[in-house]
Design an enzyme around this catalytic site. Structure first.
Site, PDB file in Angstrom:
ATOM      1  N   ARG A   1       0.847  -1.212   0.000  1.00 49.63           N
ATOM      2  CA  ARG A   1       0.000   0.000   0.000  1.00 49.63           C
ATOM      3  C   ARG A   1       0.873   1.249   0.000  1.00 49.63           C
ATOM      4  O   ARG A   1       1.881   1.315   0.693  1.00 49.63           O
ATOM      5  CB  ARG A   1      -0.890   0.024   1.243  1.00 49.63           C
ATOM      6  CG  ARG A   1      -1.644   1.352   1.365  1.00 49.63           C
ATOM      7  CD  ARG A   1      -2.769   1.329   2.356  1.00 49.63           C
ATOM      8  NE  ARG A   1      -2.351   0.893   3.679  1.00 49.63           N
ATOM      9  CZ  ARG A   1      -3.207   0.587   4.658  1.00 49.63           C
ATOM     10  NH1 ARG A   1      -4.518   0.655   4.441  1.00 49.63           N
ATOM     11  NH2 ARG A   1      -2.759   0.199   5.834  1.00 49.63           N
TER      12      ARG A   1
ATOM     13  N   ARG B   1      -0.806  -5.702  14.364  1.00 47.56           N
ATOM     14  CA  ARG B   1      -2.185  -5.259  14.080  1.00 47.56           C
ATOM     15  C   ARG B   1      -3.083  -6.472  13.834  1.00 47.56           C
ATOM     16  O   ARG B   1      -4.228  -6.502  14.270  1.00 47.56           O
ATOM     17  CB  ARG B   1      -2.186  -4.331  12.857  1.00 47.56           C
ATOM     18  CG  ARG B   1      -1.563  -2.972  13.173  1.00 47.56           C
ATOM     19  CD  ARG B   1      -1.154  -2.240  11.907  1.00 47.56           C
ATOM     20  NE  ARG B   1      -2.261  -1.906  11.044  1.00 47.56           N
ATOM     21  CZ  ARG B   1      -2.141  -1.672   9.731  1.00 47.56           C
ATOM     22  NH1 ARG B   1      -0.951  -1.767   9.142  1.00 47.56           N
ATOM     23  NH2 ARG B   1      -3.187  -1.360   9.026  1.00 47.56           N
TER      24      ARG B   1
ATOM     25  N   ARG C   1       2.582   4.181   5.034  1.00 49.90           N
ATOM     26  CA  ARG C   1       2.139   4.335   6.416  1.00 49.90           C
ATOM     27  C   ARG C   1       3.142   3.685   7.359  1.00 49.90           C
ATOM     28  O   ARG C   1       3.633   2.587   7.092  1.00 49.90           O
ATOM     29  CB  ARG C   1       0.751   3.694   6.601  1.00 49.90           C
ATOM     30  CG  ARG C   1      -0.369   4.687   6.396  1.00 49.90           C
ATOM     31  CD  ARG C   1      -1.743   4.091   6.407  1.00 49.90           C
ATOM     32  NE  ARG C   1      -2.070   3.227   7.533  1.00 49.90           N
ATOM     33  CZ  ARG C   1      -3.290   2.722   7.750  1.00 49.90           C
ATOM     34  NH1 ARG C   1      -4.288   3.028   6.926  1.00 49.90           N
ATOM     35  NH2 ARG C   1      -3.525   1.931   8.771  1.00 49.90           N
TER      36      ARG C   1
HETATM   37  P1  AP5 Z   1      -7.606  -0.385   2.505  1.00 49.24           P
HETATM   38  O1  AP5 Z   1      -8.905  -0.054   1.881  1.00 49.24           O
HETATM   39  O2  AP5 Z   1      -6.706   0.741   2.885  1.00 49.24           O
HETATM   40  O3  AP5 Z   1      -7.831  -1.406   3.730  1.00 49.24           O
HETATM   41  P2  AP5 Z   1      -8.344  -1.152   5.209  1.00 49.24           P
HETATM   42  O4  AP5 Z   1      -9.133  -2.323   5.616  1.00 49.24           O
HETATM   43  O5  AP5 Z   1      -8.976   0.199   5.312  1.00 49.24           O
HETATM   44  O6  AP5 Z   1      -6.942  -1.191   5.952  1.00 49.24           O
HETATM   45  P3  AP5 Z   1      -6.365  -0.330   7.143  1.00 49.24           P
HETATM   46  O7  AP5 Z   1      -4.935  -0.750   7.252  1.00 49.24           O
HETATM   47  O8  AP5 Z   1      -6.603   1.139   6.980  1.00 49.24           O
HETATM   48  O9  AP5 Z   1      -7.217  -0.855   8.341  1.00 49.24           O
HETATM   49  P4  AP5 Z   1      -6.870  -0.839   9.824  1.00 49.24           P
HETATM   50  O10 AP5 Z   1      -8.146  -1.219  10.439  1.00 49.24           O
HETATM   51  O11 AP5 Z   1      -5.694  -1.635  10.224  1.00 49.24           O
HETATM   52  O12 AP5 Z   1      -6.343   0.652  10.056  1.00 49.24           O
HETATM   53  P5  AP5 Z   1      -7.051   1.987  10.543  1.00 49.24           P
HETATM   54  O13 AP5 Z   1      -6.600   3.054   9.635  1.00 49.24           O
HETATM   55  O14 AP5 Z   1      -8.485   1.780  10.787  1.00 49.24           O
HETATM   56  O15 AP5 Z   1      -6.819  -1.358   1.499  1.00 49.24           O
HETATM   57  C1  AP5 Z   1      -5.512  -1.819   1.819  1.00 49.24           C
HETATM   58  C2  AP5 Z   1      -4.675  -1.902   0.545  1.00 49.24           C
HETATM   59  O16 AP5 Z   1      -5.223  -2.914  -0.304  1.00 49.24           O
HETATM   60  C3  AP5 Z   1      -4.675  -0.618  -0.294  1.00 49.24           C
HETATM   61  O17 AP5 Z   1      -3.420  -0.473  -0.924  1.00 49.24           O
HETATM   62  C4  AP5 Z   1      -5.755  -0.863  -1.364  1.00 49.24           C
HETATM   63  O18 AP5 Z   1      -5.500  -0.165  -2.568  1.00 49.24           O
HETATM   64  C5  AP5 Z   1      -5.631  -2.377  -1.555  1.00 49.24           C
HETATM   65  N1  AP5 Z   1      -6.892  -3.012  -1.880  1.00 49.24           N
HETATM   66  C6  AP5 Z   1      -8.137  -2.713  -1.415  1.00 49.24           C
HETATM   67  N2  AP5 Z   1      -9.047  -3.560  -1.937  1.00 49.24           N
HETATM   68  C7  AP5 Z   1      -8.346  -4.423  -2.718  1.00 49.24           C
HETATM   69  C8  AP5 Z   1      -8.721  -5.529  -3.529  1.00 49.24           C
HETATM   70  N3  AP5 Z   1     -10.002  -5.932  -3.626  1.00 49.24           N
HETATM   71  N4  AP5 Z   1      -7.744  -6.193  -4.192  1.00 49.24           N
HETATM   72  C9  AP5 Z   1      -6.442  -5.799  -4.092  1.00 49.24           C
HETATM   73  N5  AP5 Z   1      -6.030  -4.749  -3.352  1.00 49.24           N
HETATM   74  C10 AP5 Z   1      -6.981  -4.078  -2.674  1.00 49.24           C
HETATM   75  O19 AP5 Z   1      -6.377   2.168  11.982  1.00 49.24           O
HETATM   76  C11 AP5 Z   1      -5.005   2.477  12.119  1.00 49.24           C
HETATM   77  C12 AP5 Z   1      -4.674   2.566  13.605  1.00 49.24           C
HETATM   78  O20 AP5 Z   1      -5.422   3.622  14.221  1.00 49.24           O
HETATM   79  C13 AP5 Z   1      -5.009   1.327  14.446  1.00 49.24           C
HETATM   80  O21 AP5 Z   1      -3.993   0.339  14.383  1.00 49.24           O
HETATM   81  C14 AP5 Z   1      -5.163   1.939  15.842  1.00 49.24           C
HETATM   82  O22 AP5 Z   1      -3.916   2.227  16.401  1.00 49.24           O
HETATM   83  C15 AP5 Z   1      -5.856   3.263  15.532  1.00 49.24           C
HETATM   84  N6  AP5 Z   1      -7.323   3.120  15.521  1.00 49.24           N
HETATM   85  C16 AP5 Z   1      -8.161   3.257  14.451  1.00 49.24           C
HETATM   86  N7  AP5 Z   1      -9.437   3.052  14.801  1.00 49.24           N
HETATM   87  C17 AP5 Z   1      -9.419   2.765  16.134  1.00 49.24           C
HETATM   88  C18 AP5 Z   1     -10.416   2.433  17.063  1.00 49.24           C
HETATM   89  N8  AP5 Z   1     -11.726   2.341  16.711  1.00 49.24           N
HETATM   90  N9  AP5 Z   1     -10.046   2.187  18.347  1.00 49.24           N
HETATM   91  C19 AP5 Z   1      -8.753   2.271  18.737  1.00 49.24           C
HETATM   92  N10 AP5 Z   1      -7.738   2.569  17.884  1.00 49.24           N
HETATM   93  C20 AP5 Z   1      -8.076   2.815  16.599  1.00 49.24           C
END
Ligand code: AP5
Length: 223
Positions: free
Chosen positions: A124, A168, A157
């Protein structure tokens, strides 16, 4: 309507949340994006959250619930919203119900196997200008390393490093996966396969939403 996109890191919650917003008009509320903005702006909250995020740990529940509460109380969320990355555990799920009780709800888990998740996360890249998400293996821009939307340059990231990805995924299994049972019992859980192209996956999600989340509970088997 409240649409909750559930699933492990890299399953495509953010990507699909944007498409749901575009097609169905519900704003996407991403706790990851809100927190990353706070980190970039060097707010006191962002500075505290940064260390946890860079290690792959969850940020404090009360903080995150407060951020979501503030966001969903804005006028654009009156008709509904799409949650990406929230709730992450049962405490947050209950906090959400208390903040916005009685709203119709559909939970969609995007299922992708672990090897594919790691592959997606390691490749990514994010535009440092506008935040658009790309993938070096699957969704490359027309010109290498340059954002098609704003011409910005790519960055990676901090939490997409191999050791943080592993953490994670561990945190997801330990804390967030329990929500599947929680929402199954509530009768609002739906699972979709997250393999295939972004359009394939969106087709499955859109079919569920078009079918009327009103029928929540009918498609509850995990694929
Ligand atoms: P993408 O769409 O970015 O996937 P995602 O599921 O959104 O992945 P994240 O890494 O953002 O999820 P996450 O839950 O770990 O992180 P978050 O930001 O919420 O796709 C990923 C990649 O794949 C991209 O390159 C995309 O182009 C590609 N792709 C997509 N679909 C595809 C397909 N069909 N085929 C091929 N490729 C594809 O959280 C980050 C951090 O914030 C956490 O670790 C935590 O520290 C904090 N945090 C966030 N929310 C909370 C909460 N509610 N409580 C406590 N801490 C929190």
């Amino acid at each position: 309507m409240r649409i909750i996109l559930l699933g492990p890191p890299g399953c495509g919650k953010g990507t699909q949340g944007d498409l749901v917003e575009k097609r169905f008009g519900y704003p996407k509320v991403s706790t990851g994006d809100i927190l990353r903005r706070a980190v970039a702006d060097r707010t006191p909250l962002g500075i505290r959250a940064e260390t946890l995020m860079n290690k792959g740990f969850l940020v404090n529940d009360e903080i995150v619930i407060g951020l979501v509460g503030e966001r969903i109380s804005r006028p654009d969320c009156r008709e509904g919203y799409v949650l990406d990355g929230f709730p992450r555990n049962i405490f947050q799920a209950q906090g959400l119900e208390e903040m916005d009780p009685g709203r119709r709800e559909i939970v969609i888990e995007i299922k992708v196997d672990e090897a594919a998740l790691i592959n997606r996360l390691e490749s990514r890249r994010v535009c440092s200008g506008c935040g658009a998400v790309y993938n070096l293996k699957f969704y490359r821009p027309a010109q290498d390393g340059v954002c098609e939307a704003c011409g910005g340059v790519f960055s990676r990231r901090e939490d997409d490093r191999a050791e943080v990805i592993a953490e994670r995924l561990r945190v997801y299994k330990e804390q967030t996966e329990k929500l599947v049972d929680y929402y199954l019992k509530k009768g609002v859980y739906h699972g979709v396969g997250g393999e295939g192209t972004v359009e394939d996956v969106f087709g499955r999600i859109a079919a569920l939403l078009n079918d009327g989340a009103g029928k929540a509970g009918e498609n509850r088997a995990r694929p």
